[in-house]
Motif scaffolding. Sequence first.
Motif, PDB file in Angstrom:
ATOM      1  N   LEU A 188       0.827  -1.203   0.000  1.00  0.00           N
ATOM      2  CA  LEU A 188       0.000   0.000   0.000  1.00  0.00           C
ATOM      3  C   LEU A 188       0.869   1.265   0.000  1.00  0.00           C
ATOM      4  N   GLY A 189       1.971   1.194   0.744  1.00  0.00           N
ATOM      5  CA  GLY A 189       2.868   2.344   0.819  1.00  0.00           C
ATOM      6  C   GLY A 189       3.501   2.656  -0.533  1.00  0.00           C
ATOM      7  N   ARG A 190       3.920   1.612  -1.226  1.00  0.00           N
ATOM      8  CA  ARG A 190       4.502   1.825  -2.553  1.00  0.00           C
ATOM      9  C   ARG A 190       3.478   2.400  -3.513  1.00  0.00           C
ATOM     10  N   ALA A 191       2.237   1.914  -3.407  1.00  0.00           N
ATOM     11  CA  ALA A 191       1.179   2.433  -4.274  1.00  0.00           C
ATOM     12  C   ALA A 191       0.957   3.923  -4.009  1.00  0.00           C
ATOM     13  N   ALA A 192       0.999   4.295  -2.725  1.00  0.00           N
ATOM     14  CA  ALA A 192       0.797   5.706  -2.390  1.00  0.00           C
ATOM     15  C   ALA A 192       1.953   6.559  -2.915  1.00  0.00           C
ATOM     16  N   LEU A 193       3.183   6.038  -2.788  1.00  0.00           N
ATOM     17  CA  LEU A 193       4.333   6.787  -3.313  1.00  0.00           C
ATOM     18  C   LEU A 193       4.238   6.905  -4.836  1.00  0.00           C
ATOM     19  N   GLU A 194       3.742   5.839  -5.457  1.00  0.00           N
ATOM     20  CA  GLU A 194       3.527   5.851  -6.906  1.00  0.00           C
ATOM     21  C   GLU A 194       2.577   6.990  -7.296  1.00  0.00           C
ATOM     22  N   ARG A 195       1.523   7.152  -6.504  1.00  0.00           N
ATOM     23  CA  ARG A 195       0.518   8.183  -6.824  1.00  0.00           C
ATOM     24  C   ARG A 195       1.099   9.592  -6.759  1.00  0.00           C
ATOM     25  N   VAL A 196       2.104   9.783  -5.923  1.00  0.00           N
ATOM     26  CA  VAL A 196       2.715  11.120  -5.866  1.00  0.00           C
ATOM     27  C   VAL A 196       3.988  11.169  -6.711  1.00  0.00           C
ATOM     28  N   GLY A 197       4.204  10.139  -7.507  1.00  0.00           N
ATOM     29  CA  GLY A 197       5.320  10.142  -8.456  1.00  0.00           C
ATOM     30  C   GLY A 197       6.675   9.877  -7.830  1.00  0.00           C
ATOM     31  N   LEU A 198       6.714   9.186  -6.694  1.00  0.00           N
ATOM     32  CA  LEU A 198       7.993   9.000  -6.013  1.00  0.00           C
ATOM     33  C   LEU A 198       8.300   7.534  -5.718  1.00  0.00           C
ATOM     34  N   ALA A 199       7.782   6.635  -6.571  1.00  0.00           N
ATOM     35  CA  ALA A 199       8.033   5.218  -6.337  1.00  0.00           C
ATOM     36  C   ALA A 199       9.533   4.927  -6.279  1.00  0.00           C
ATOM     37  N   ASP A 200      10.304   5.676  -7.055  1.00  0.00           N
ATOM     38  CA  ASP A 200      11.744   5.413  -7.092  1.00  0.00           C
ATOM     39  C   ASP A 200      12.491   6.021  -5.906  1.00  0.00           C
ATOM     40  N   ARG A 201      11.792   6.692  -5.017  1.00  0.00           N
ATOM     41  CA  ARG A 201      12.460   7.298  -3.859  1.00  0.00           C
ATOM     42  C   ARG A 201      12.100   6.575  -2.552  1.00  0.00           C
ATOM     43  N   ALA A 202      11.497   5.390  -2.674  1.00  0.00           N
ATOM     44  CA  ALA A 202      10.967   4.700  -1.491  1.00  0.00           C
ATOM     45  C   ALA A 202      12.003   4.526  -0.393  1.00  0.00           C
ATOM     46  N   HIS A 203      13.248   4.296  -0.773  1.00  0.00           N
ATOM     47  CA  HIS A 203      14.246   3.990   0.248  1.00  0.00           C
ATOM     48  C   HIS A 203      15.153   5.171   0.584  1.00  0.00           C
ATOM     49  N   HIS A 204      14.724   6.357   0.188  1.00  0.00           N
ATOM     50  CA  HIS A 204      15.494   7.550   0.544  1.00  0.00           C
ATOM     51  C   HIS A 204      15.007   8.110   1.870  1.00  0.00           C
ATOM     52  N   ARG A 205      15.943   8.646   2.634  1.00  0.00           N
ATOM     53  CA  ARG A 205      15.589   9.360   3.855  1.00  0.00           C
ATOM     54  C   ARG A 205      15.142  10.775   3.483  1.00  0.00           C
ATOM     55  N   PRO A 206      14.307  11.404   4.328  1.00  0.00           N
ATOM     56  CA  PRO A 206      13.855  12.767   4.033  1.00  0.00           C
ATOM     57  C   PRO A 206      14.999  13.724   3.686  1.00  0.00           C
ATOM     58  N   ALA A 207      16.128  13.598   4.401  1.00  0.00           N
ATOM     59  CA  ALA A 207      17.233  14.526   4.157  1.00  0.00           C
ATOM     60  C   ALA A 207      17.804  14.375   2.750  1.00  0.00           C
ATOM     61  N   GLU A 208      17.489  13.259   2.098  1.00  0.00           N
ATOM     62  CA  GLU A 208      18.014  13.039   0.739  1.00  0.00           C
ATOM     63  C   GLU A 208      17.006  13.450  -0.332  1.00  0.00           C
ATOM     64  N   LEU A 209      15.916  14.083   0.084  1.00  0.00           N
ATOM     65  CA  LEU A 209      14.876  14.483  -0.864  1.00  0.00           C
ATOM     66  C   LEU A 209      14.765  16.002  -0.904  1.00  0.00           C
ATOM     67  N   SER A 210      14.321  16.530  -2.052  1.00  0.00           N
ATOM     68  CA  SER A 210      14.074  17.971  -2.138  1.00  0.00           C
ATOM     69  C   SER A 210      12.824  18.299  -1.323  1.00  0.00           C
ATOM     70  N   GLY A 211      12.626  19.596  -1.069  1.00  0.00           N
ATOM     71  CA  GLY A 211      11.441  20.020  -0.324  1.00  0.00           C
ATOM     72  C   GLY A 211      10.157  19.550  -0.989  1.00  0.00           C
TER      73      GLY A 211
END
Lengths: 226, 245
Positions: free
Chosen positions: B119-142
């Motif tokens: 379910l979590g991957r599906a939700a990340l997919e919906r916001v276009g971030l499936a490929d960022r699933a294993h990134h920590r917040p500090a490694e993501l843009s705002g």
Amino acid sequence: MSRWDRFLDTFFNLKVMAKYLPDILSGVVLTIELALAVVITGLLAGLILALIRSVGIRPINWLIIFVVDVFRSLPPLVVIVLVYFGLPSAGFAPSAFVSTWMSLALVLMAFAEEIFWAGITSTPKGQWEASRSTGLSFSQTLLSVILPQALRLTIAPLTNRTIAITKGTALGTVVALHEILGMASSAVSNSYNPSPLMMGAAAYIVLFLPVVVAARWIESRFAWKR
Amino acid sequence: MPPIVSAKAIHKHFGTLHVLKGVDLDVAERELVFVIGPSGSGKSTLLRCLNRLEEPTSGSIVVDSIDMLSPRTDINHARQRIGMVFQSFNLYPHMTALGNVTLALRKVAGKSRAEADVLGRAALERVGLADRAHHRPAELSGGQQQRVAIARSIALEPRVMLFDEPTSALDPELVGSVLAVMRSLRESGMTMIVVSHEMGFARAAADRVVFMDHGLIVEQGPPAQIFESPGQERTRTFIGQIQRH
Ligand SMILES: Nc1ncnc2c1ncn2[C@@H]1O[C@H](COP(=O)(O)OP(=O)(O)OP(=O)(O)O)[C@@H](O)[C@H]1O
Ligand SMILES: [Mg+2]
């Protein structure tokens, strides 16, 4: 005898050392047992107090703050003496080991509580709100969201304080506890030679240096980027 | 059809400060209500009362037929149905994006780790971030962080989503990606209450604009009416001010 020989004979007298090595080793074993007992119970008690304090029930928090402040003000040596010589008149006579353990654990608990508490309160309010808004309960939020972040902040001050208080196991000598220092000093008075003290010092280094190194390793492991 | 959110006569005091002075707000299913108003007018406080992050002093709040203020309501259960997105993202820094999204699925919705991950991957997919699933917040843009925060909410399949200035902390070039996700949420039929200064988004996507001032709803109506021909002087002044920026 040259001066150097006299120095060696006084401080590194192999015959004396060999004779008292078993005593020192039994002191090491006792010190390890005592240190482990102090660290485990002291840190656990401190953590539990900090968690209780975060629930925010006023009278309970005042009590926690009072107890913590008392044990942070008292020199550990005074606590040990009070427990060992004072408690028996209250009908409870703990052994030298139990007295030293209780005393140091109480002191560690007090400092650890303050450090854990500081970590919990310095975790941003938004973390609570995000977690609660998704339906996590107070305690789920505390344990899954707040505590891991708080622990990371506390590791450096906590390890420093833990090492400092655990070294206080040497204070057990005042209540005739047979830990390293106790064994070494009785060996010194029996042999009229200070070599056993050098063994004792070496034993402390062997014991605590790995702990200090391990603390550094833990600190670096927990340092995720924010 | 009854409104999915119904707030009546909400008052909120902070000590002697009277922040909400009797707010009534009904929101229909699938409606997007856009809330504007000067700083300190009580917009955030109103949103936070709706999921009871803030306890109203008086009034009644019903969300999806649940009386939010009743002591018999299981508030943690009820909050699953109300997603909230914050200005400052508030992602958990010690967890990956997927960990952020799955925490409540596991702890509140009672999913196993495997179910939650799907379910979590599906939700990340919906916001276009499936490929960022294993990134920590500090490694993501705002912008990516805010989209993970949106995923964290929508993973629980809420009936309503509350947004409190979701793009105000973002660099201008990152605002668009978050608004795009919000627009696709809207197209999927999500009921949304949005506090924001993004007037372009309001014009394009809002069904209704609510103008608040000093703890009261001063005026509300379709975006065109509120922006082009507001009935109240205070609304006109405020719209004039923000359009000059
Ligand atoms: N926890 C609090 N304690 C005391 N006062 C508060 C608290 N939260 C908000 N306030 C006050 O309530 C009033 C309304 O605040 P609120 O955050 O709801 O305004 P807002 O419309 O969201 O403003 P902004 O556009 O600046 O976000 C302000 O005067 C604020 O200082
Ligand atoms: Mg606000």
